[in-house]
Design an enzyme around this catalytic site. Sequence first.
Site, PDB file in Angstrom:
ATOM      1  N   HIS A 135      -3.479  -5.207  -0.141  1.00 21.29           N
ATOM      2  CA  HIS A 135      -3.801  -5.769   1.746  1.00 21.29           C
ATOM      3  C   HIS A 135      -3.665  -6.878   1.516  1.00 21.29           C
ATOM      4  O   HIS A 135      -4.418  -7.646   1.561  1.00 21.29           O
ATOM      5  CB  HIS A 135      -4.683  -4.699   2.333  1.00 21.29           C
ATOM      6  CG  HIS A 135      -4.593  -3.630   2.607  1.00 21.29           C
ATOM      7  ND1 HIS A 135      -3.650  -3.319   3.639  1.00 21.29           N
ATOM      8  CD2 HIS A 135      -4.845  -2.684   1.848  1.00 21.29           C
ATOM      9  CE1 HIS A 135      -3.426  -1.988   3.600  1.00 21.29           C
ATOM     10  NE2 HIS A 135      -4.208  -1.434   2.720  1.00 21.29           N
ATOM     11  N   CYS A 168       0.442  -1.363  -0.116  1.00 23.88           N
ATOM     12  CA  CYS A 168       0.059   0.016   0.178  1.00 23.88           C
ATOM     13  C   CYS A 168       0.932   1.032   0.022  1.00 23.88           C
ATOM     14  O   CYS A 168       1.587   1.859  -1.008  1.00 23.88           O
ATOM     15  CB  CYS A 168      -0.985  -0.282   1.182  1.00 23.88           C
ATOM     16  SG  CYS A 168      -2.073   1.326   0.914  1.00 23.88           S
ATOM     17  N   GLU A 197      -2.629  -9.153   3.741  1.00 26.77           N
ATOM     18  CA  GLU A 197      -3.382  -9.981   4.792  1.00 26.77           C
ATOM     19  C   GLU A 197      -4.233  -9.990   4.941  1.00 26.77           C
ATOM     20  O   GLU A 197      -4.762 -10.647   5.646  1.00 26.77           O
ATOM     21  CB  GLU A 197      -2.746  -8.472   6.019  1.00 26.77           C
ATOM     22  CG  GLU A 197      -3.869  -7.441   6.637  1.00 26.77           C
ATOM     23  CD  GLU A 197      -3.572  -6.822   5.358  1.00 26.77           C
ATOM     24  OE1 GLU A 197      -4.557  -6.176   5.418  1.00 26.77           O
ATOM     25  OE2 GLU A 197      -2.722  -6.649   4.498  1.00 26.77           O
TER      26      GLU A 197
END
Length: 380
Positions: A354, A264, A356
């Site tokens: 992202h 990001c 995650e």
Amino acid sequence: MTISTRGAGKAPAVLVLEDGRSFRGRAYGAVGETFGEAVFSTGMTGYQETLTDPSYHRQVVVMTAPHVGNTGVNDEDPESKRIWVSGYVVRDPARTPSNWRSRRSLDEELESQGVVGISGIDTRALTRHLRERGAMRVGIFSGNAIEDEGVLLAKVRQAPEMSGADLAAEVATKEAYVVPAVGTRKFTVAAIDLGIKGMTPHRMAERGIEVHVLPATATLDEVYAVKPDGVFFSNGPGDPSAAVHPVALMRGVLERKTPLFGICFGNQILGRALGFGTFKLKYGHRGINQPVQDRTTGKVEVTAHNHGFAVDAPLDKVSDTEFGRAEVSHVCLNDQVVEGLQLLDRPAFSVQYHPEAAAGPHDAAYLFDRFVSLMEDQRA
């Protein structure tokens, strides 16, 4: 932001955009006034992770999903210790949350943390307006904060803009801390907190990485004091063109040829460190359903996004940089925005989204494995 602590869901409220358009509804969360950049998120779930993502600092988030708050708020899913959004906009808030992990309603959580919101407005019309006109400054006013709309509009236009805002240090940790590896420690990573989400070091810890999370102001000496096998640059808020220190820090890491991974904001920092420019998107990418192609494999992933700026790098060629050859590794299939970079002569790569997956799909979890592979290769 000024708030009172009672009356949420009952007081009248008005949302005023900087171009003069307004929407009237009812207060949601705290009552008072707040300002920020109006942006919209297309995720149909994951509102708790969205609210606690530091990348949303100084932004008023409009939820495109009409019904929000169904599962309430629990104590397991926050991505940080507090809500970071400046304001929250929903159409139909849940009357009664229903989930076995729920501890309180979303309305109660917003009120307790002083987040001014508005409900009962046509969020579809607001989203279409932002898509056509672009993200812009906005104010939400409720209860005694409501005045003549001309006065409110003047207040909105006095609020700071997102362009030029250097915000990473405002949301990052002030003190270093360690997230231990799960099981046997295989590697040590220095993670530069520019607004890191809690799930990110956890994903690395799952792979046997001991993560030393360092403040955004960390020096190169402080980074290498932990003897890292790799260095990670996190997500975060603000305009990457204003982030002078993180760019200089990343250039120092690149000079040492340490394996590097950024996500990001970290992707934008890598772009700047390599000599590319950045620019503000008209309305950005936010949500958990954005299609991205990994150009190194051809695979298309459904990914989680939260960014209003992007890297200006050529899609059709390999670029020569001070640190060797670089290329665009990932691209958004909606608008061809750069979603990833990689160096071909040094162990460094980044993505704009992202991996995650908190909240969001797990299509991109392999990127943490790719980071591990870089560290394994460097060690070998």
